[in-house]
Design a protein around this motif. Structure first.
Motif, PDB file in Angstrom:
ATOM      1  N   HIS A   1       0.554  -0.838   0.123  1.00 30.32           N
ATOM      2  CA  HIS A   1       0.218   0.213  -0.048  1.00 30.32           C
ATOM      3  C   HIS A   1       0.888   0.570  -0.258  1.00 30.32           C
ATOM      4  O   HIS A   1       0.715   1.918   0.562  1.00 30.32           O
ATOM      5  CB  HIS A   1      -0.936  -0.124   1.074  1.00 30.32           C
ATOM      6  CG  HIS A   1      -1.673  -1.082   1.475  1.00 30.32           C
ATOM      7  ND1 HIS A   1      -2.394  -1.198   0.494  1.00 30.32           N
ATOM      8  CD2 HIS A   1      -2.016  -2.135   1.697  1.00 30.32           C
ATOM      9  CE1 HIS A   1      -3.274  -2.370   0.589  1.00 30.32           C
ATOM     10  NE2 HIS A   1      -2.715  -2.747   1.561  1.00 30.32           N
ATOM     11  N   LEU A   2       2.269   1.429  -0.505  1.00 28.34           N
ATOM     12  CA  LEU A   2       3.396   2.324  -1.013  1.00 28.34           C
ATOM     13  C   LEU A   2       3.980   3.365   0.469  1.00 28.34           C
ATOM     14  O   LEU A   2       3.968   3.883   0.684  1.00 28.34           O
ATOM     15  CB  LEU A   2       2.831   3.118  -1.426  1.00 28.34           C
ATOM     16  CG  LEU A   2       2.284   2.486  -3.102  1.00 28.34           C
ATOM     17  CD1 LEU A   2       1.449   3.833  -3.709  1.00 28.34           C
ATOM     18  CD2 LEU A   2       3.398   1.747  -3.653  1.00 28.34           C
TER      19      LEU A   2
ATOM     20  N   ALA B   1      11.447   8.933  11.781  1.00 30.48           N
ATOM     21  CA  ALA B   1      10.244   9.281  11.823  1.00 30.48           C
ATOM     22  C   ALA B   1       9.252   9.774  11.083  1.00 30.48           C
ATOM     23  O   ALA B   1       8.307  10.279  11.163  1.00 30.48           O
ATOM     24  CB  ALA B   1      10.565   9.659  13.374  1.00 30.48           C
ATOM     25  N   ASP B   2       9.977  10.536   9.920  1.00 29.57           N
ATOM     26  CA  ASP B   2       9.661  11.590   9.045  1.00 29.57           C
ATOM     27  C   ASP B   2       9.324  10.777   7.650  1.00 29.57           C
ATOM     28  O   ASP B   2       8.056  10.946   7.594  1.00 29.57           O
ATOM     29  CB  ASP B   2      10.784  12.572   8.456  1.00 29.57           C
ATOM     30  CG  ASP B   2      10.766  13.688   9.628  1.00 29.57           C
ATOM     31  OD1 ASP B   2      10.613  14.171  10.098  1.00 29.57           O
ATOM     32  OD2 ASP B   2      12.366  13.932   9.263  1.00 29.57           O
ATOM     33  N   ILE B   3       9.496   9.967   7.572  1.00 33.43           N
ATOM     34  CA  ILE B   3       9.087   9.017   6.623  1.00 33.43           C
ATOM     35  C   ILE B   3       8.967   7.871   6.894  1.00 33.43           C
ATOM     36  O   ILE B   3       7.941   7.219   5.606  1.00 33.43           O
ATOM     37  CB  ILE B   3      10.542   9.348   5.113  1.00 33.43           C
ATOM     38  CG1 ILE B   3       9.767   7.825   3.566  1.00 33.43           C
ATOM     39  CG2 ILE B   3      11.698   8.660   6.454  1.00 33.43           C
ATOM     40  CD1 ILE B   3       9.004   9.067   3.543  1.00 33.43           C
TER      41      ILE B   3
ATOM     42  N   CYS C   1       6.572   8.251  -0.531  1.00 30.25           N
ATOM     43  CA  CYS C   1       7.440   9.030  -0.758  1.00 30.25           C
ATOM     44  C   CYS C   1       6.638  10.738  -1.797  1.00 30.25           C
ATOM     45  O   CYS C   1       7.556  11.015  -2.268  1.00 30.25           O
ATOM     46  CB  CYS C   1       8.226   8.669  -1.469  1.00 30.25           C
ATOM     47  SG  CYS C   1       8.659   6.798  -1.064  1.00 30.25           S
ATOM     48  N   LYS C   2       5.030  10.464  -1.466  1.00 30.35           N
ATOM     49  CA  LYS C   2       4.759  11.628  -2.101  1.00 30.35           C
ATOM     50  C   LYS C   2       6.151  13.116  -1.475  1.00 30.35           C
ATOM     51  O   LYS C   2       5.418  13.804  -1.133  1.00 30.35           O
ATOM     52  CB  LYS C   2       3.625  11.459  -1.630  1.00 30.35           C
ATOM     53  CG  LYS C   2       2.662  10.709  -2.802  1.00 30.35           C
ATOM     54  CD  LYS C   2       1.393  11.186  -2.300  1.00 30.35           C
ATOM     55  CE  LYS C   2       0.322   9.861  -3.932  1.00 30.35           C
ATOM     56  NZ  LYS C   2      -1.228  10.347  -3.542  1.00 30.35           N
ATOM     57  N   ILE C   3       5.749  12.273   0.109  1.00 29.61           N
ATOM     58  CA  ILE C   3       6.602  13.934   0.492  1.00 29.61           C
ATOM     59  C   ILE C   3       7.414  14.336   0.471  1.00 29.61           C
ATOM     60  O   ILE C   3       7.962  15.853   0.892  1.00 29.61           O
ATOM     61  CB  ILE C   3       6.649  13.052   2.410  1.00 29.61           C
ATOM     62  CG1 ILE C   3       7.229  13.958   3.650  1.00 29.61           C
ATOM     63  CG2 ILE C   3       7.959  12.170   2.630  1.00 29.61           C
ATOM     64  CD1 ILE C   3       7.625  13.433   4.877  1.00 29.61           C
ATOM     65  N   LEU C   4       7.962  13.075  -0.809  1.00 24.24           N
ATOM     66  CA  LEU C   4       8.998  14.344  -1.222  1.00 24.24           C
ATOM     67  C   LEU C   4       9.088  15.096  -2.632  1.00 24.24           C
ATOM     68  O   LEU C   4       9.720  15.356  -2.881  1.00 24.24           O
ATOM     69  CB  LEU C   4       9.828  12.462  -1.738  1.00 24.24           C
ATOM     70  CG  LEU C   4      10.875  12.369  -0.873  1.00 24.24           C
ATOM     71  CD1 LEU C   4      11.810  11.006  -1.536  1.00 24.24           C
ATOM     72  CD2 LEU C   4      11.740  13.496   0.191  1.00 24.24           C
TER      73      LEU C   4
ATOM     74  N   ASN D   1      13.220  15.973  -6.533  1.00 24.80           N
ATOM     75  CA  ASN D   1      12.763  15.725  -5.366  1.00 24.80           C
ATOM     76  C   ASN D   1      12.846  16.994  -4.635  1.00 24.80           C
ATOM     77  O   ASN D   1      13.492  17.783  -5.125  1.00 24.80           O
ATOM     78  CB  ASN D   1      12.591  14.511  -5.040  1.00 24.80           C
ATOM     79  CG  ASN D   1      11.835  13.104  -5.463  1.00 24.80           C
ATOM     80  OD1 ASN D   1      12.372  12.273  -5.637  1.00 24.80           O
ATOM     81  ND2 ASN D   1      10.353  13.801  -5.932  1.00 24.80           N
ATOM     82  N   TYR D   2      12.105  17.212  -3.344  1.00 23.92           N
ATOM     83  CA  TYR D   2      12.311  17.543  -2.739  1.00 23.92           C
ATOM     84  C   TYR D   2      13.039  17.483  -1.377  1.00 23.92           C
ATOM     85  O   TYR D   2      12.725  16.302  -1.172  1.00 23.92           O
ATOM     86  CB  TYR D   2      11.174  19.443  -1.973  1.00 23.92           C
ATOM     87  CG  TYR D   2      10.407  19.674  -3.350  1.00 23.92           C
ATOM     88  CD1 TYR D   2      11.008  21.049  -2.786  1.00 23.92           C
ATOM     89  CD2 TYR D   2      10.103  19.101  -4.029  1.00 23.92           C
ATOM     90  CE1 TYR D   2       9.976  22.244  -4.161  1.00 23.92           C
ATOM     91  CE2 TYR D   2       9.376  19.940  -5.317  1.00 23.92           C
ATOM     92  CZ  TYR D   2       9.928  20.981  -5.147  1.00 23.92           C
ATOM     93  OH  TYR D   2       9.530  22.316  -6.235  1.00 23.92           O
TER      94      TYR D   2
END
Length: 611
Positions: free
Chosen positions: A283-284, A302-304, A309-312, A341-342
């Motif tokens: 489920h990614l 803890a952030d990821i 990975c949409k957070i990037l 990416n960011y």
């Protein structure tokens, strides 16, 4: 004593087995008076067995001496074996051999004939109480046995000497034994891996001393299979509080142990990989990342972990590439590509990404493994190279066009001016005889004047192409000559200040500096509307600094540079290209209304010569 049946109290039901009818009747009457319920009577043992089966009484009063082939002792043994109904013997004899034989049937009491109602009540109550107690014990034991056998972990009971007394079915399977007896043929420490035997013996000593303990150890089953066990051991006490046995409950942790070892190997491999690795579930949601991933993205685990990975991704991330990634993952295909990416701090980086799905034994996707690499430097270098190539192409086109323009100008001047001078000389020579009234001296003077003008024109053209003063005297005199020429033409003050008057530089440095200054002055005369220009040459350690500054109207530097990159400013591109060819840096400073300042700084590869 009353017996509860389905929550309601009832009278105890008693079967009387007595071969003397009068005695049997008397016993039944006493039972009624004492509050019991006589449910039947039999004078023969065979019939008593059938009545006990059909009537299911709570107790049987059994006469030992009965008529017929079977006595009461045999009948009692059959009833106890089939229905576990308590039996109290009635007898008028106290023969030792008979009583010893009766004891084998585990009777719940004896009563000697004749007996009183009180004696009868006492014996019956004691028998019923003992029967109820035994029933509860049997039920409790059955429950314990059910739990003991149903327990999926290995349950063992050891005596104080370490001998195995009990083990459940799960434990037999773990030790690959078919029965308790088969396992008892071995000493349990012999089935423990040698590295853990002393730890097991030490644990047993602590438990028998009153402590509880935990131990992980490896066993070798009777079939040779090795297993890891996690055992929890505790002391067992008797009614007096003395420790007599040890209880051990052990789990098979082989799979967990192997998984842990595999995970340690996997973590070691991941930490050693220089590229970023991210593992997500079907489920990614991210399950694991390595240290390189954290370094590249600036994130903390803890952030990821637990997120996608949409957070990037951000506003500049290419939507089409994101769509292709989603499509590949949805269809179980590999993906290779690049995506902007960011990082955690908001800065961007180019991510060279490879995603591979992992399928389980059923063919379903269980994980996705992503390998990422920061290729920002490579992308920026490629972009810079492409920009440079674009500028070179634009510069080349403009240079070719400028060359053609210059050739046309030179051709026109040669034709219109030098050609006219030569034509005039030719005409003078052709008409010298016809013009007899003009003296030869006058004609020669005219021809000399025409030749001098032609020579001056040729020199002017040559100087425009490349002034000889640059080659003969060097950069500083050439700059002074150029300043004088442009000052006269533009009617502005141009000052030259140099710290290297007696120094010659490499020809390529002198040429580049001269052409950059020439182009700068041309632009100033065309656009600046200034009153004064300052040209300065100076040495700074191992570099040469050329500065050209005016007090004109100024301009927007960023807009000018943008036009230059688009190919609309040949002069600026040419100056930048000349500066790069000698390893220099060209800097332009200006703003509307405050003049402009152009600076060239280049390494000073010096070829010294005294002027």
């Amino acid at each position: 004593m009353q017996i509860k049946s389905d929550g309601a109290a009832r009278k105890p039901r008693i079967l009387v087995v007595e071969d003397e009818a009068i005695v049997a009747l008397d016993i039944q009457q006493q039972l009624v008076q004492l509050g019991y319920e006589p449910v039947g009577h039999s004078s023969r043992a065979e019939v008593a067995i059938l009545l006990a089966r059909d009537l299911r009484p709570d107790l049987v009063l059994m006469d030992i001496q009965l008529g017929g082939a079977m006595d009461g002792i045999t009948a009692a043994q059959a009833i106890r074996s089939a229905q576990a109904i308590p039996v109290v013997f009635l007898t008028a004899f106290e023969a030792d051999d008979m009583l010893a034989r009766a004891q084998l049937t585990e009777p719940f009491g004896y009563i000697l004939k004749p007996f009183s109602a009180r004696e009868l009540r006492t014996v019956i109550e004691m028998a019923l109480y003992r029967s109820a107690t035994d029933a509860r014990l049997r039920k409790s034991e059955q429950q314990f046995r059910t739990i003991f056998e149903a327990e999926p972990e290995c349950v063992q009971v050891f005596d104080s000497m370490g001998e195995l007394l009990q083990i459940n079915t799960a434990g037999l399977r773990m030790f690959e034994a078919e029965s308790l007896q088969q396992l008892q043929a071995y000493r349990l420490p012999d089935l423990i891996a040698p590295a853990y035997r002393q730890d097991f013996l030490a644990l047993r000593q602590r438990v028998m001393a009153g402590e509880s303990g935990v131990l992980e150890f490896e066993i070798v089953g009777l079939g040779g299979t090795r297993r890891w066990m996690d055992a929890h051991a505790a002391p067992m006490r008797d009614g007096d509080g003395r420790i007599t046995m040890m209880l051990s409950v052990a789990r098979d942790i082989t799979e967990r142990r192997l998984s842990f070892q595999q995970r340690r190997v996997s973590d070691h491999i991941l930490s050693a990989v220089s590229q970023g690795v991210v593992i997500s579930g079907p489920h990614l949601k991210v399950l694991q990342v390595n240290d390189a991933f954290l370094r590249i993205t600036g994130l903390q685990r803890a952030d990821i972990v637990g997120r996608t990975c949409k957070i990037l991704q951000g506003p500049l991330s290419d939507a089409d590439t994101i769509r292709r990634i989603g499509l590949a993952m949805h269809t179980g295909q590999d993906f290779q590509g690049e995506l902007l990416n960011y990082r955690r701090d908001g800065s961007t980086f180019w991510n060279e990404l490879s995603i591979t799905p992992v399928v389980d034994e059923n063919g379903a996707i269980s994980q996705y493994v992503g390998i990422m690499r920061d290729v920002t430097e490579r992308k920026e270098a490629q972009a810079a190279q492409q920009e440079h190539m674009h500028q070179l192409q634009s510069l080349s086109r403009r240079v070719l066009a400028a060359q053609e323009t210059e050739r046309r100008r030179v051709a026109h001047e040669l034709h219109d001016e030098l050609g006219q001078y030569l034509t005039a000389i030719k005409i003078n020579l052709q008409t010298s005889q016809a013009l007899s009234e003009v003296s030869a001296t006058a004609r020669n003077e005219g021809n000399i004047k025409i030749v001098e003008d032609a020579i001056h024109q040729v020199r002017r053209l040559a100087a425009a192409l490349r002034p000889s003063v640059l080659d003969d005297l060097g950069l500083v005199p050439a700059l002074n000559w150029m300043a004088e020429q442009n000052a006269a033409r533009g009617q502005i003050a141009i000052r030259c200040d140099s710290q290297i008057a007696d120094v010659r530089l490499l020809p390529e440095i002198e040429t580049a500096c001269f052409r950059i200054a020439q182009e700068a002055l041309t632009n100033i005369l065309r656009h600046a509307a200034c009153r004064q220009v300052d040209i300065r040459l100076e040495l700074r350690q191992d570099s040469l600094l050329l500065t050209i500054q005016d007090d004109g109207r100024g301009f927007d530097v960023n807009a000018t540079l943008q036009r230059a990159r688009g190919g609309n400013s040949l002069g600026l591109l040419g100056m930048q290209e000349r500066a790069s060819l000698i390893g220099g840096v060209l800097n332009l400073e200006s703003s509307p209304g405050s003049g402009s300042r152009l600076t060239l700084e280049c390494p000073l590869h010096l070829a010294l010569a005294q002027a």
